[in-house]
Design a protein around this motif. Structure first.
Motif, PDB file in Angstrom:
ATOM      1  N   ILE A  40       0.845  -1.204   0.000  1.00  0.00           N
ATOM      2  CA  ILE A  40       0.000   0.000   0.000  1.00  0.00           C
ATOM      3  C   ILE A  40       0.878   1.250   0.000  1.00  0.00           C
ATOM      4  CG2 ILE A  40      -1.615   1.371   1.384  1.00  0.00           C
ATOM      5  CD1 ILE A  40      -2.900  -1.345   2.210  1.00  0.00           C
ATOM      6  N   LEU A  41       1.846   1.298   0.903  1.00  0.00           N
ATOM      7  CA  LEU A  41       2.732   2.457   0.941  1.00  0.00           C
ATOM      8  C   LEU A  41       3.469   2.624  -0.384  1.00  0.00           C
ATOM      9  CD1 LEU A  41       4.238   2.110   4.531  1.00  0.00           C
ATOM     10  CD2 LEU A  41       2.635   3.860   3.727  1.00  0.00           C
ATOM     11  N   TRP A  42       3.923   1.512  -0.948  1.00  0.00           N
ATOM     12  CA  TRP A  42       4.660   1.547  -2.215  1.00  0.00           C
ATOM     13  C   TRP A  42       3.801   2.152  -3.327  1.00  0.00           C
ATOM     14  CZ3 TRP A  42       9.569   1.246  -3.303  1.00  0.00           C
ATOM     15  CH2 TRP A  42       9.965   1.078  -4.626  1.00  0.00           C
ATOM     16  N   HIS A  43       2.544   1.765  -3.399  1.00  0.00           N
ATOM     17  CA  HIS A  43       1.668   2.248  -4.462  1.00  0.00           C
ATOM     18  C   HIS A  43       1.208   3.688  -4.251  1.00  0.00           C
ATOM     19  CE1 HIS A  43       1.571  -1.377  -6.799  1.00  0.00           C
ATOM     20  NE2 HIS A  43       1.261  -2.090  -5.728  1.00  0.00           N
ATOM     21  N   LEU A  44       1.359   4.199  -3.046  1.00  0.00           N
ATOM     22  CA  LEU A  44       0.985   5.591  -2.779  1.00  0.00           C
ATOM     23  C   LEU A  44       2.174   6.543  -2.906  1.00  0.00           C
ATOM     24  CD1 LEU A  44      -1.357   5.167   0.330  1.00  0.00           C
ATOM     25  CD2 LEU A  44      -2.012   5.505  -2.061  1.00  0.00           C
ATOM     26  N   ARG A  45       3.357   6.013  -3.192  1.00  0.00           N
ATOM     27  CA  ARG A  45       4.571   6.838  -3.180  1.00  0.00           C
ATOM     28  C   ARG A  45       4.580   7.944  -4.228  1.00  0.00           C
ATOM     29  NH1 ARG A  45       5.598   2.560  -6.272  1.00  0.00           N
ATOM     30  NH2 ARG A  45       7.035   2.742  -8.030  1.00  0.00           N
ATOM     31  N   ASP A  46       3.865   7.774  -5.340  1.00  0.00           N
ATOM     32  CA  ASP A  46       3.921   8.751  -6.426  1.00  0.00           C
ATOM     33  C   ASP A  46       2.787   9.766  -6.408  1.00  0.00           C
ATOM     34  OD1 ASP A  46       6.281   7.673  -7.504  1.00  0.00           O
ATOM     35  OD2 ASP A  46       5.141   6.147  -8.580  1.00  0.00           O
ATOM     36  N   GLY A  47       1.879   9.643  -5.458  1.00  0.00           N
ATOM     37  CA  GLY A  47       0.792  10.610  -5.384  1.00  0.00           C
ATOM     38  C   GLY A  47      -0.500   9.965  -4.938  1.00  0.00           C
ATOM     39  N   GLY A  77      -0.363   7.778  11.155  1.00  0.00           N
ATOM     40  CA  GLY A  77       0.122   9.005  10.541  1.00  0.00           C
ATOM     41  C   GLY A  77       0.966   8.793   9.299  1.00  0.00           C
ATOM     42  N   LEU A  78       0.878   7.604   8.686  1.00  0.00           N
ATOM     43  CA  LEU A  78       1.682   7.321   7.497  1.00  0.00           C
ATOM     44  C   LEU A  78       0.956   7.664   6.200  1.00  0.00           C
ATOM     45  CD1 LEU A  78       3.291   3.950   8.607  1.00  0.00           C
ATOM     46  CD2 LEU A  78       4.224   6.255   8.777  1.00  0.00           C
ATOM     47  N   ILE A  79      -0.364   7.765   6.258  1.00  0.00           N
ATOM     48  CA  ILE A  79      -1.152   8.174   5.098  1.00  0.00           C
ATOM     49  C   ILE A  79      -2.268   9.104   5.557  1.00  0.00           C
ATOM     50  CG2 ILE A  79      -0.703   6.017   3.834  1.00  0.00           C
ATOM     51  CD1 ILE A  79      -3.649   5.238   4.478  1.00  0.00           C
ATOM     52  N   THR A  80      -2.845   9.818   4.593  1.00  0.00           N
ATOM     53  CA  THR A  80      -4.034  10.626   4.869  1.00  0.00           C
ATOM     54  C   THR A  80      -5.160  10.165   3.955  1.00  0.00           C
ATOM     55  OG1 THR A  80      -3.327  12.326   3.299  1.00  0.00           O
ATOM     56  CG2 THR A  80      -2.770  12.668   5.626  1.00  0.00           C
ATOM     57  N   ARG A  81      -6.365  10.384   4.408  1.00  0.00           N
ATOM     58  CA  ARG A  81      -7.574   9.988   3.680  1.00  0.00           C
ATOM     59  C   ARG A  81      -8.347  11.250   3.334  1.00  0.00           C
ATOM     60  NH1 ARG A  81     -13.014   8.910   5.230  1.00  0.00           N
ATOM     61  NH2 ARG A  81     -13.904   7.147   4.093  1.00  0.00           N
ATOM     62  N   HIS A  82      -8.740  11.381   2.065  1.00  0.00           N
ATOM     63  CA  HIS A  82      -9.500  12.547   1.619  1.00  0.00           C
ATOM     64  C   HIS A  82     -10.775  12.074   0.933  1.00  0.00           C
ATOM     65  CE1 HIS A  82      -6.040  15.124   2.370  1.00  0.00           C
ATOM     66  NE2 HIS A  82      -5.304  14.211   1.771  1.00  0.00           N
ATOM     67  N   VAL A  83     -11.907  12.578   1.431  1.00  0.00           N
ATOM     68  CA  VAL A  83     -13.186  12.282   0.796  1.00  0.00           C
ATOM     69  C   VAL A  83     -13.385  13.307  -0.306  1.00  0.00           C
ATOM     70  CG1 VAL A  83     -15.675  12.070   1.125  1.00  0.00           C
ATOM     71  CG2 VAL A  83     -14.106  11.331   2.939  1.00  0.00           C
ATOM     72  N   LEU A  84     -13.597  12.837  -1.514  1.00  0.00           N
ATOM     73  CA  LEU A  84     -13.748  13.723  -2.670  1.00  0.00           C
ATOM     74  C   LEU A  84     -15.206  14.097  -2.849  1.00  0.00           C
ATOM     75  CD1 LEU A  84     -11.362  11.810  -5.089  1.00  0.00           C
ATOM     76  CD2 LEU A  84     -10.840  13.789  -3.671  1.00  0.00           C
ATOM     77  N   THR A  96       2.017  10.336   3.643  1.00  0.00           N
ATOM     78  CA  THR A  96       2.496  11.533   4.337  1.00  0.00           C
ATOM     79  C   THR A  96       4.025  11.591   4.262  1.00  0.00           C
ATOM     80  OG1 THR A  96       2.724  10.381   6.453  1.00  0.00           O
ATOM     81  CG2 THR A  96       0.577  11.423   5.991  1.00  0.00           C
ATOM     82  N   ALA A  97       4.568  12.697   4.730  1.00  0.00           N
ATOM     83  CA  ALA A  97       6.026  12.826   4.774  1.00  0.00           C
ATOM     84  C   ALA A  97       6.631  11.721   5.644  1.00  0.00           C
ATOM     85  CB  ALA A  97       6.423  14.198   5.302  1.00  0.00           C
ATOM     86  N   THR A  98       5.969  11.387   6.730  1.00  0.00           N
ATOM     87  CA  THR A  98       6.444  10.299   7.584  1.00  0.00           C
ATOM     88  C   THR A  98       6.378   8.968   6.838  1.00  0.00           C
ATOM     89  OG1 THR A  98       5.698  11.479   9.559  1.00  0.00           O
ATOM     90  CG2 THR A  98       6.110   9.114   9.788  1.00  0.00           C
ATOM     91  N   GLY A  99       5.300   8.741   6.121  1.00  0.00           N
ATOM     92  CA  GLY A  99       5.170   7.513   5.340  1.00  0.00           C
ATOM     93  C   GLY A  99       6.230   7.401   4.265  1.00  0.00           C
ATOM     94  N   GLY A 104      12.389   4.266   1.172  1.00  0.00           N
ATOM     95  CA  GLY A 104      13.787   3.890   0.947  1.00  0.00           C
ATOM     96  C   GLY A 104      14.063   2.440   1.309  1.00  0.00           C
ATOM     97  N   PHE A 105      13.647   2.024   2.492  1.00  0.00           N
ATOM     98  CA  PHE A 105      13.934   0.635   2.851  1.00  0.00           C
ATOM     99  C   PHE A 105      12.973  -0.338   2.196  1.00  0.00           C
ATOM    100  CE2 PHE A 105      11.547   2.092   6.616  1.00  0.00           C
ATOM    101  CZ  PHE A 105      10.544   1.139   6.678  1.00  0.00           C
ATOM    102  N   LEU A 106      11.775   0.097   1.826  1.00  0.00           N
ATOM    103  CA  LEU A 106      10.905  -0.777   1.039  1.00  0.00           C
ATOM    104  C   LEU A 106      11.526  -1.051  -0.328  1.00  0.00           C
ATOM    105  CD1 LEU A 106       7.353   0.631   1.896  1.00  0.00           C
ATOM    106  CD2 LEU A 106       8.344  -1.561   2.627  1.00  0.00           C
TER     107      LEU A 106
END
Length: 122
Positions: A40-47, A77-84, A96-99, A104-106
């Motif tokens: 999940i984190l990997w697939h969110l890395r580009d936006g 705090g690794l991702i944010t959720r936005h309702v469109l 997020t920046a923390t996510g 790097g290690f992934l």
């Protein structure tokens, strides 16, 4: 401190400086070690990615499992959720920046895994 093993006068093994709480590796694995979490984190890395698109990207994971992992990642705090504001309503997730610090290690895990596969290991 580093845990170590020694022997007593009777030759029995004794552990010294043992972990009384989870070590940094264990704490990290508790955060990102869950099934599909790294993906999940990997697939969110580009936006930002909409939920259904994310579910399509992660083959083999049920929507229920993805939802559970997304909630955990959001709580940490690794991702944010936005309702469109769309009809029908849709949701997108963004790392997020923390996510992003996990990427790097992934990526190193990805390279390591690919190397194992190329070497003929599963």
């Amino acid at each position: 401190m580093k845990a170590r093993i020694s022997h007593d006068a009777q030759g029995r093994r004794i552990a010294h400086d043992v972990c009384t709480e989870p070590c940094p590796i264990e704490r990290g694995m508790r955060i990102i070690g869950g099934k599909w979490t790294g993906s999940i984190l990997w697939h969110l890395r580009d936006g930002p990615v909409r939920f259904n698109d994310l579910a399509r990207m992660i083959g083999g994971a049920s929507k229920k499992m993805i939802t559970e992992r997304l909630r955990q990642l959001e709580a940490q705090g690794l991702i944010t959720r936005h309702v469109l504001d769309t009809a029908p309503v849709s949701v997108q997730y963004q790392i997020t920046a923390t996510g992003l610090t996990a990427i790097g290690f992934l990526d190193e895990i990805r390279k390591w895994s690919e190397g194992l596969r190329e070497a003929g290991q599963p």
